[in-house]
Design a protein around this motif. Structure first.
Motif, PDB file in Angstrom:
ATOM      1  N   GLU A 112       0.680  -1.218   0.143  1.00 20.55           N
ATOM      2  CA  GLU A 112       0.117   0.031  -0.112  1.00 20.55           C
ATOM      3  C   GLU A 112       0.855   1.157  -0.185  1.00 20.55           C
ATOM      4  O   GLU A 112       0.703   2.228  -0.564  1.00 20.55           O
ATOM      5  CB  GLU A 112      -0.903  -0.091   1.215  1.00 20.55           C
ATOM      6  N   ALA A 113       1.975   1.171   0.853  1.00 23.60           N
ATOM      7  CA  ALA A 113       2.701   2.306   1.000  1.00 23.60           C
ATOM      8  C   ALA A 113       3.492   2.619  -0.363  1.00 23.60           C
ATOM      9  O   ALA A 113       4.056   3.856  -0.805  1.00 23.60           O
ATOM     10  CB  ALA A 113       3.666   2.359   2.011  1.00 23.60           C
ATOM     11  N   ALA A 114       4.199   1.522  -0.869  1.00 22.27           N
ATOM     12  CA  ALA A 114       4.919   1.523  -2.135  1.00 22.27           C
ATOM     13  C   ALA A 114       4.281   1.965  -3.444  1.00 22.27           C
ATOM     14  O   ALA A 114       4.857   2.812  -4.069  1.00 22.27           O
ATOM     15  CB  ALA A 114       5.676   0.141  -2.221  1.00 22.27           C
ATOM     16  N   ARG A 115       2.784   1.510  -3.362  1.00 24.31           N
ATOM     17  CA  ARG A 115       2.152   1.898  -4.582  1.00 24.31           C
ATOM     18  C   ARG A 115       1.776   3.455  -4.487  1.00 24.31           C
ATOM     19  O   ARG A 115       1.874   4.230  -5.484  1.00 24.31           O
ATOM     20  CB  ARG A 115       0.840   1.214  -4.380  1.00 24.31           C
ATOM     21  N   ALA A 116       1.643   3.874  -3.118  1.00 21.75           N
ATOM     22  CA  ALA A 116       1.536   5.362  -2.985  1.00 21.75           C
ATOM     23  C   ALA A 116       2.680   6.166  -3.623  1.00 21.75           C
ATOM     24  O   ALA A 116       2.716   7.358  -3.971  1.00 21.75           O
ATOM     25  CB  ALA A 116       1.076   5.608  -1.706  1.00 21.75           C
ATOM     26  N   CYS A 117       3.800   5.568  -3.124  1.00 25.41           N
ATOM     27  CA  CYS A 117       5.075   6.357  -3.403  1.00 25.41           C
ATOM     28  C   CYS A 117       5.403   6.498  -4.920  1.00 25.41           C
ATOM     29  O   CYS A 117       5.905   7.281  -5.590  1.00 25.41           O
ATOM     30  CB  CYS A 117       6.278   5.568  -2.669  1.00 25.41           C
ATOM     31  N   LEU A 118       4.780   4.924  -5.544  1.00 25.31           N
ATOM     32  CA  LEU A 118       5.035   4.961  -7.038  1.00 25.31           C
ATOM     33  C   LEU A 118       4.160   6.085  -7.553  1.00 25.31           C
ATOM     34  O   LEU A 118       4.517   6.704  -8.569  1.00 25.31           O
ATOM     35  CB  LEU A 118       4.651   3.582  -7.475  1.00 25.31           C
ATOM     36  N   ASP A 119       2.845   6.210  -7.256  1.00 29.15           N
ATOM     37  CA  ASP A 119       2.011   7.179  -7.829  1.00 29.15           C
ATOM     38  C   ASP A 119       2.472   8.552  -7.640  1.00 29.15           C
ATOM     39  O   ASP A 119       2.492   9.426  -8.703  1.00 29.15           O
ATOM     40  CB  ASP A 119       0.487   7.119  -7.133  1.00 29.15           C
TER      41      ASP A 119
END
Length: 172
Positions: A112-119
């Motif tokens: 969840e956190a890594a996806r937010a960082c990617l976005d």
């Protein structure tokens, strides 16, 4: 969001590291052999202080760093996740890094956190490509990278060992 909050997801708040975070980083991440299994070793309190300082410098210089991941509802420390500049074959690449306290493993926080960082990296910062540098034996981290759409691109020598590079190009 206050000035120190960088990103918010359904369950997580990512905020800039502060000096007060050293106790949680040391006690729940850097001094846990299971958490640090794929890193060069445990960190002591001095190294933890240097880690916080390095992230504060990255935030000032690049506008990104590893951020403290907290439970959005309770404020409980979960770990760290963010974006840091890394050198790969003489090029600076923005890396998504994530590390969560062992008691929070298996809850989907890293993804969840890594996806937010990617976005954030692609949509807000306009990075053309982002990477994750992962010890080839760290299957859990590899799964997180793959779940956010990263693919193994190469293996390099960094930090005195083999490192798998997972990459993803911008959405655009």
């Amino acid at each position: 969001m206050n000035a120190k909050t960088k990103l918010v997801t359904d369950r997580i708040r990512l905020r800039c590291m502060e000096d007060r975070d050293q106790a949680n980083l040391f006690g729940q991440l850097f001094n846990d052999p299971d958490v640090m299994k794929y890193y060069s070793g445990l960190k002591d309190k001095r190294q933890t202080c240097e880690w916080v300082n390095w992230n504060q410098r990255n935030e000032k210089g690049y506008g990104v760093s590893l951020w403290i991941a907290e439970d959005k509802r309770t404020g409980e420390f979960l770990g760290q996740c963010g974006i840091v500049p890394q050198q790969i074959e003489n090029q600076t690449v923005m890396e998504i890094g994530y590390m969560f306290a062992r008691r929070h493993w298996g809850n989907g926080y890293a993804q969840e956190a890594a996806r937010a960082c990617l976005d954030y990296g692609f949509n807000e910062r306009q990075f053309g490509k982002m990477a994750a540098l992962i010890d080839p034996g760290n299957k859990a981290s590899i799964r997180v990278a793959e779940k956010i759409g990263m693919h193994h691109s190469k293996t390099i020598r960094k930090w005195n060992k083999q490192i798998a590079v997972y990459e993803r190009k911008s959405y655009n």
